[in-house]
Design a protein around this motif. Sequence first.
Motif, PDB file in Angstrom:
ATOM      1  N   MET A   1     -25.416  16.822  93.782  1.00  0.00           N
ATOM      2  CA  MET A   1     -24.931  18.199  93.307  1.00  0.00           C
ATOM      3  C   MET A   1     -25.686  19.235  94.386  1.00  0.00           C
ATOM      4  N   THR A   2     -24.717  20.056  94.626  1.00  0.00           N
ATOM      5  CA  THR A   2     -25.494  21.294  95.552  1.00  0.00           C
ATOM      6  C   THR A   2     -25.530  22.441  94.927  1.00  0.00           C
ATOM      7  N   THR A   3     -26.397  23.149  94.894  1.00  0.00           N
ATOM      8  CA  THR A   3     -26.629  24.683  94.204  1.00  0.00           C
ATOM      9  C   THR A   3     -26.438  25.607  95.271  1.00  0.00           C
ATOM     10  N   LEU A   4     -25.518  26.335  94.990  1.00  0.00           N
ATOM     11  CA  LEU A   4     -25.220  27.635  96.153  1.00  0.00           C
ATOM     12  C   LEU A   4     -24.946  28.949  95.445  1.00  0.00           C
ATOM     13  N   THR A   5     -25.455  29.969  96.162  1.00  0.00           N
ATOM     14  CA  THR A   5     -24.905  31.163  95.568  1.00  0.00           C
ATOM     15  C   THR A   5     -23.234  31.396  95.846  1.00  0.00           C
ATOM     16  N   LEU A   6     -22.796  32.242  95.070  1.00  0.00           N
ATOM     17  CA  LEU A   6     -21.482  32.513  95.131  1.00  0.00           C
ATOM     18  C   LEU A   6     -21.319  32.911  96.906  1.00  0.00           C
ATOM     19  N   GLN A   7     -22.194  33.686  97.212  1.00  0.00           N
ATOM     20  CA  GLN A   7     -21.895  34.155  98.728  1.00  0.00           C
ATOM     21  C   GLN A   7     -22.154  32.820  99.567  1.00  0.00           C
ATOM     22  N   GLU A   8     -22.812  31.857  99.430  1.00  0.00           N
ATOM     23  CA  GLU A   8     -22.893  30.710 100.029  1.00  0.00           C
ATOM     24  C   GLU A   8     -21.780  30.010  99.960  1.00  0.00           C
ATOM     25  N   ALA A   9     -21.071  29.759  98.570  1.00  0.00           N
ATOM     26  CA  ALA A   9     -19.961  29.062  98.530  1.00  0.00           C
ATOM     27  C   ALA A   9     -18.818  29.511  99.079  1.00  0.00           C
ATOM     28  N   ILE A  10     -18.772  31.015  99.179  1.00  0.00           N
ATOM     29  CA  ILE A  10     -17.672  31.695  99.906  1.00  0.00           C
ATOM     30  C   ILE A  10     -17.709  31.210 101.421  1.00  0.00           C
ATOM     31  N   PHE A  11     -18.922  31.564 101.940  1.00  0.00           N
ATOM     32  CA  PHE A  11     -19.016  31.455 103.378  1.00  0.00           C
ATOM     33  C   PHE A  11     -18.765  29.920 103.616  1.00  0.00           C
ATOM     34  N   THR A  12     -19.302  28.828 102.661  1.00  0.00           N
ATOM     35  CA  THR A  12     -18.939  27.566 103.091  1.00  0.00           C
ATOM     36  C   THR A  12     -17.576  27.273 103.053  1.00  0.00           C
ATOM     37  N   VAL A  13     -16.776  27.738 102.084  1.00  0.00           N
ATOM     38  CA  VAL A  13     -15.232  27.606 102.156  1.00  0.00           C
ATOM     39  C   VAL A  13     -14.650  27.961 103.433  1.00  0.00           C
ATOM     40  N   SER A  14     -15.126  29.349 103.952  1.00  0.00           N
ATOM     41  CA  SER A  14     -14.716  29.723 105.266  1.00  0.00           C
ATOM     42  C   SER A  14     -14.835  28.863 106.387  1.00  0.00           C
ATOM     43  N   ASN A  15     -16.109  28.386 106.366  1.00  0.00           N
ATOM     44  CA  ASN A  15     -16.609  27.172 107.355  1.00  0.00           C
ATOM     45  C   ASN A  15     -15.710  25.925 107.048  1.00  0.00           C
ATOM     46  N   LYS A 159     -24.067  42.201  95.169  1.00  0.00           N
ATOM     47  CA  LYS A 159     -25.119  41.816  94.440  1.00  0.00           C
ATOM     48  C   LYS A 159     -24.849  40.573  93.534  1.00  0.00           C
ATOM     49  N   PHE A 160     -23.694  40.543  92.813  1.00  0.00           N
ATOM     50  CA  PHE A 160     -23.152  39.356  92.090  1.00  0.00           C
ATOM     51  C   PHE A 160     -23.269  38.184  93.013  1.00  0.00           C
ATOM     52  N   ASN A 161     -22.567  38.323  94.044  1.00  0.00           N
ATOM     53  CA  ASN A 161     -22.346  36.962  94.755  1.00  0.00           C
ATOM     54  C   ASN A 161     -23.649  36.549  95.446  1.00  0.00           C
ATOM     55  N   SER A 162     -24.551  37.625  95.563  1.00  0.00           N
ATOM     56  CA  SER A 162     -25.953  36.993  96.227  1.00  0.00           C
ATOM     57  C   SER A 162     -26.801  36.380  95.176  1.00  0.00           C
ATOM     58  N   THR A 163     -26.542  36.510  93.540  1.00  0.00           N
ATOM     59  CA  THR A 163     -27.569  36.336  92.793  1.00  0.00           C
ATOM     60  C   THR A 163     -27.002  35.154  91.965  1.00  0.00           C
ATOM     61  N   GLU A 164     -25.737  35.177  91.739  1.00  0.00           N
ATOM     62  CA  GLU A 164     -25.124  34.035  90.856  1.00  0.00           C
ATOM     63  C   GLU A 164     -24.842  32.744  91.646  1.00  0.00           C
ATOM     64  N   THR A 165     -24.985  31.608  90.674  1.00  0.00           N
ATOM     65  CA  THR A 165     -25.100  30.187  91.655  1.00  0.00           C
ATOM     66  C   THR A 165     -23.848  29.262  91.032  1.00  0.00           C
ATOM     67  N   VAL A 166     -23.493  28.608  91.810  1.00  0.00           N
ATOM     68  CA  VAL A 166     -22.531  27.357  91.314  1.00  0.00           C
ATOM     69  C   VAL A 166     -23.253  25.961  91.699  1.00  0.00           C
ATOM     70  N   GLU A 167     -22.708  25.061  90.948  1.00  0.00           N
ATOM     71  CA  GLU A 167     -23.110  23.630  91.526  1.00  0.00           C
ATOM     72  C   GLU A 167     -21.927  22.972  91.594  1.00  0.00           C
ATOM     73  N   VAL A 168     -21.930  22.305  92.866  1.00  0.00           N
ATOM     74  CA  VAL A 168     -20.786  21.413  93.159  1.00  0.00           C
ATOM     75  C   VAL A 168     -21.305  20.312  94.119  1.00  0.00           C
ATOM     76  N   THR A 169     -20.284  19.371  93.920  1.00  0.00           N
ATOM     77  CA  THR A 169     -20.677  18.125  94.567  1.00  0.00           C
ATOM     78  C   THR A 169     -19.672  18.127  95.868  1.00  0.00           C
ATOM     79  N   LEU A 170     -20.410  18.122  96.941  1.00  0.00           N
ATOM     80  CA  LEU A 170     -19.587  18.252  98.312  1.00  0.00           C
ATOM     81  C   LEU A 170     -19.859  16.959  99.116  1.00  0.00           C
TER      82      LEU A 170
END
Length: 173
Positions: A1-15, A159-170
């Motif tokens: 399980m990976t924990t990412l901020t929303l900002q990181e998750a959005i960036f990861t989707v782009s990548n 601010k929301f995207n940089s502080t809120e996190t999600v947990e996903v299995t990648l």
Amino acid sequence: MTTLTLQEAIFTVSNLRTQLNKEYTKFDTEYRVPIAVNNESVVKADKKEDVKASLNKIETVKQDIIALKAAIHVKNTTGTINIDGQEATASEVLESLKLERDIVNNLQNNTSFGYSRERIKTVSGVGIVEEGIINEAEVLQYIEEMEVTVHRKSMLIDKFNSTETVEVTLQSL
């Protein structure tokens, strides 16, 4: 399980979309080649394995994008942002932001004059004609107020995207 901020998750989707596009390109460049000459296969076994690897990569990246997008969606529909003392979901704020940016762009396009859209022109048989928007001062004031709102909401979303996190299995990372 990976924990990412929303900002990181959005960036990861782009990548991941970039990775997906690289795999698609291989089918147009490396894999779309002559496969037989005089009814004899000229495809080497290692190239067949490369194609299998690309298909597996596409499937893995697809699953990761789905997982990330679903996690982002859940966070946006459940996470709230306080705007002027009122709570709104991030999805509501994002949708209003999208609409407000569109309104600003549309109204600005219709209130700006310049190359090939002159405000004052001479029309043969009519005289000097001035074009403009009816009640332009009020429209410009509205645009200005909307721009302030858009800027404030953009900052709150950042601010929301940089502080809120999600947990996903990648699987692909």
